[in-house]
Scaffold this motif. Structure first.
Motif, PDB file in Angstrom:
ATOM      1  N   GLY A  24       0.818  -1.213   0.000  1.00  0.00           N
ATOM      2  CA  GLY A  24       0.000   0.000   0.000  1.00  0.00           C
ATOM      3  C   GLY A  24       0.850   1.261   0.000  1.00  0.00           C
ATOM      4  N   LYS A  25       0.253   2.346  -0.431  1.00  0.00           N
ATOM      5  CA  LYS A  25       0.946   3.638  -0.484  1.00  0.00           C
ATOM      6  C   LYS A  25       0.923   4.319   0.880  1.00  0.00           C
ATOM      7  CE  LYS A  25      -1.649   4.500  -4.366  1.00  0.00           C
ATOM      8  NZ  LYS A  25      -2.414   5.419  -5.154  1.00  0.00           N
ATOM      9  N   ASP A  26       1.961   5.097   1.135  1.00  0.00           N
ATOM     10  CA  ASP A  26       2.020   5.873   2.376  1.00  0.00           C
ATOM     11  C   ASP A  26       1.710   7.332   2.061  1.00  0.00           C
ATOM     12  OD1 ASP A  26       2.360   6.585   5.007  1.00  0.00           O
ATOM     13  OD2 ASP A  26       4.520   6.820   4.830  1.00  0.00           O
ATOM     14  N   ASP A  27       0.493   7.562   1.604  1.00  0.00           N
ATOM     15  CA  ASP A  27       0.054   8.937   1.379  1.00  0.00           C
ATOM     16  C   ASP A  27      -1.426   9.045   1.701  1.00  0.00           C
ATOM     17  OD1 ASP A  27      -1.583   8.475  -1.016  1.00  0.00           O
ATOM     18  OD2 ASP A  27       0.304   8.239  -2.078  1.00  0.00           O
ATOM     19  N   VAL A  28      -1.876  10.263   1.813  1.00  0.00           N
ATOM     20  CA  VAL A  28      -3.242  10.513   2.272  1.00  0.00           C
ATOM     21  C   VAL A  28      -4.300   9.949   1.336  1.00  0.00           C
ATOM     22  CG1 VAL A  28      -3.546  12.781   1.222  1.00  0.00           C
ATOM     23  CG2 VAL A  28      -4.658  12.250   3.397  1.00  0.00           C
ATOM     24  N   THR A  29      -3.968   9.726   0.090  1.00  0.00           N
ATOM     25  CA  THR A  29      -4.942   9.183  -0.852  1.00  0.00           C
ATOM     26  C   THR A  29      -5.267   7.726  -0.553  1.00  0.00           C
ATOM     27  OG1 THR A  29      -3.279   8.497  -2.469  1.00  0.00           O
ATOM     28  CG2 THR A  29      -4.152  10.737  -2.679  1.00  0.00           C
ATOM     29  N   HIS A  30      -4.532   7.136   0.350  1.00  0.00           N
ATOM     30  CA  HIS A  30      -4.685   5.715   0.660  1.00  0.00           C
ATOM     31  C   HIS A  30      -5.085   5.479   2.121  1.00  0.00           C
ATOM     32  CE1 HIS A  30      -3.955   1.520  -0.168  1.00  0.00           C
ATOM     33  NE2 HIS A  30      -3.282   1.426   0.951  1.00  0.00           N
ATOM     34  N   CYS A  31      -5.307   6.546   2.871  1.00  0.00           N
ATOM     35  CA  CYS A  31      -5.575   6.429   4.308  1.00  0.00           C
ATOM     36  C   CYS A  31      -7.015   6.766   4.663  1.00  0.00           C
ATOM     37  CB  CYS A  31      -4.644   7.356   5.084  1.00  0.00           C
ATOM     38  SG  CYS A  31      -2.920   6.862   4.980  1.00  0.00           S
ATOM     39  N   LEU A  32      -7.501   6.098   5.696  1.00  0.00           N
ATOM     40  CA  LEU A  32      -8.857   6.310   6.193  1.00  0.00           C
ATOM     41  C   LEU A  32      -8.818   6.491   7.706  1.00  0.00           C
ATOM     42  CD1 LEU A  32     -10.539   3.378   4.260  1.00  0.00           C
ATOM     43  CD2 LEU A  32     -10.923   5.805   3.829  1.00  0.00           C
ATOM     44  N   PRO A  33      -9.727   7.292   8.251  1.00  0.00           N
ATOM     45  CA  PRO A  33      -9.822   7.377   9.706  1.00  0.00           C
ATOM     46  C   PRO A  33     -10.410   6.078  10.253  1.00  0.00           C
ATOM     47  CG  PRO A  33     -11.526   8.728   8.670  1.00  0.00           C
ATOM     48  CD  PRO A  33     -10.672   8.184   7.571  1.00  0.00           C
ATOM     49  N   ALA A  34      -9.839   5.584  11.337  1.00  0.00           N
ATOM     50  CA  ALA A  34     -10.322   4.332  11.922  1.00  0.00           C
ATOM     51  C   ALA A  34     -10.302   4.422  13.444  1.00  0.00           C
ATOM     52  CB  ALA A  34      -9.452   3.166  11.468  1.00  0.00           C
ATOM     53  N   CYS A  35     -11.243   3.745  14.062  1.00  0.00           N
ATOM     54  CA  CYS A  35     -11.208   3.620  15.521  1.00  0.00           C
ATOM     55  C   CYS A  35     -10.218   2.496  15.851  1.00  0.00           C
ATOM     56  CB  CYS A  35     -12.601   3.326  16.072  1.00  0.00           C
ATOM     57  SG  CYS A  35     -13.291   1.722  15.600  1.00  0.00           S
ATOM     58  N   VAL A  36      -9.807   2.445  17.084  1.00  0.00           N
ATOM     59  CA  VAL A  36      -8.841   1.429  17.506  1.00  0.00           C
ATOM     60  C   VAL A  36      -9.386   0.028  17.255  1.00  0.00           C
ATOM     61  CG1 VAL A  36      -7.607   0.484  19.498  1.00  0.00           C
ATOM     62  CG2 VAL A  36      -7.766   2.964  19.199  1.00  0.00           C
ATOM     63  N   GLU A  37     -10.654  -0.189  17.599  1.00  0.00           N
ATOM     64  CA  GLU A  37     -11.249  -1.515  17.462  1.00  0.00           C
ATOM     65  C   GLU A  37     -11.255  -1.996  16.009  1.00  0.00           C
ATOM     66  OE1 GLU A  37     -12.573   1.046  19.074  1.00  0.00           O
ATOM     67  OE2 GLU A  37     -13.002   0.394  21.114  1.00  0.00           O
ATOM     68  N   CYS A  38     -11.709  -1.147  15.093  1.00  0.00           N
ATOM     69  CA  CYS A  38     -11.766  -1.548  13.684  1.00  0.00           C
ATOM     70  C   CYS A  38     -10.370  -1.704  13.090  1.00  0.00           C
ATOM     71  CB  CYS A  38     -12.584  -0.554  12.870  1.00  0.00           C
ATOM     72  SG  CYS A  38     -14.364  -0.679  13.155  1.00  0.00           S
ATOM     73  N   ASN A  39      -9.454  -0.841  13.465  1.00  0.00           N
ATOM     74  CA  ASN A  39      -8.099  -0.950  12.941  1.00  0.00           C
ATOM     75  C   ASN A  39      -7.451  -2.255  13.403  1.00  0.00           C
ATOM     76  OD1 ASN A  39      -6.079  -0.028  11.285  1.00  0.00           O
ATOM     77  ND2 ASN A  39      -5.258   1.424  12.751  1.00  0.00           N
ATOM     78  N   LYS A  40      -7.720  -2.667  14.632  1.00  0.00           N
ATOM     79  CA  LYS A  40      -7.202  -3.952  15.118  1.00  0.00           C
ATOM     80  C   LYS A  40      -7.880  -5.114  14.386  1.00  0.00           C
ATOM     81  CE  LYS A  40      -5.732  -2.698  19.730  1.00  0.00           C
ATOM     82  NZ  LYS A  40      -5.988  -2.838  21.170  1.00  0.00           N
ATOM     83  N   ARG A  41      -9.192  -5.032  14.196  1.00  0.00           N
ATOM     84  CA  ARG A  41      -9.914  -6.086  13.471  1.00  0.00           C
ATOM     85  C   ARG A  41      -9.405  -6.221  12.044  1.00  0.00           C
ATOM     86  NH1 ARG A  41     -15.844  -4.819  13.179  1.00  0.00           N
ATOM     87  NH2 ARG A  41     -15.929  -6.716  11.958  1.00  0.00           N
ATOM     88  N   LYS A  42      -9.149  -5.083  11.425  1.00  0.00           N
ATOM     89  CA  LYS A  42      -8.700  -5.089  10.038  1.00  0.00           C
ATOM     90  C   LYS A  42      -7.295  -5.646   9.927  1.00  0.00           C
ATOM     91  CE  LYS A  42      -7.711  -2.136   6.155  1.00  0.00           C
ATOM     92  NZ  LYS A  42      -6.280  -2.038   6.270  1.00  0.00           N
ATOM     93  N   SER A  43      -6.410  -5.214  10.798  1.00  0.00           N
ATOM     94  CA  SER A  43      -5.031  -5.687  10.812  1.00  0.00           C
ATOM     95  C   SER A  43      -4.455  -5.717   9.394  1.00  0.00           C
ATOM     96  CB  SER A  43      -4.960  -7.052  11.492  1.00  0.00           C
ATOM     97  OG  SER A  43      -3.636  -7.472  11.625  1.00  0.00           O
TER      98      SER A  43
END
Length: 88
Positions: free
Chosen positions: A42-61
């Motif tokens: 994945g890219k390390d730029d804002v076009t590739h990022c989404l706001p996430a809560c801690v719980e969802c970011n952990k679930r997504k991994s």
């Protein structure tokens, strides 16, 4: 995301989701999630990022493809994919 354009774009992403997690849309965002993790290509730029809560970011991994759809549902992943495609 060091430059002003990136900060502005991230602020817009936060506003687009009303400060909430892009995945569950119920909890306040706490982290910046790379839709596809950098170490998975994945890219390390804002076009590739989404706001996430801690719980969802952990679930997504590191999930991709069918595992990601199974975790969050096809409608959610399609909504986020379209958002990222049309964002800029």
């Amino acid at each position: 995301m060091k430059d002003e354009a990136s900060r502005t774009a991230w602020a817009k992403a936060l506003a687009d989701f009303n400060g909430l997690c892009a995945y569950c849309q119920t909890r306040k965002h706490a982290e910046r999630d790379h839709f596809i993790r950098r170490h998975k290509g994945g890219k390390d730029d804002v076009t590739h990022c989404l706001p996430a809560c801690v719980e969802c970011n952990k679930r997504k991994s590191d999930l991709l493809g069918n595992e990601l759809i199974a975790t969050f549902g096809e409608a959610t992943i399609e909504r986020l994919r379209i958002y990222l495609e049309n964002r800029f």
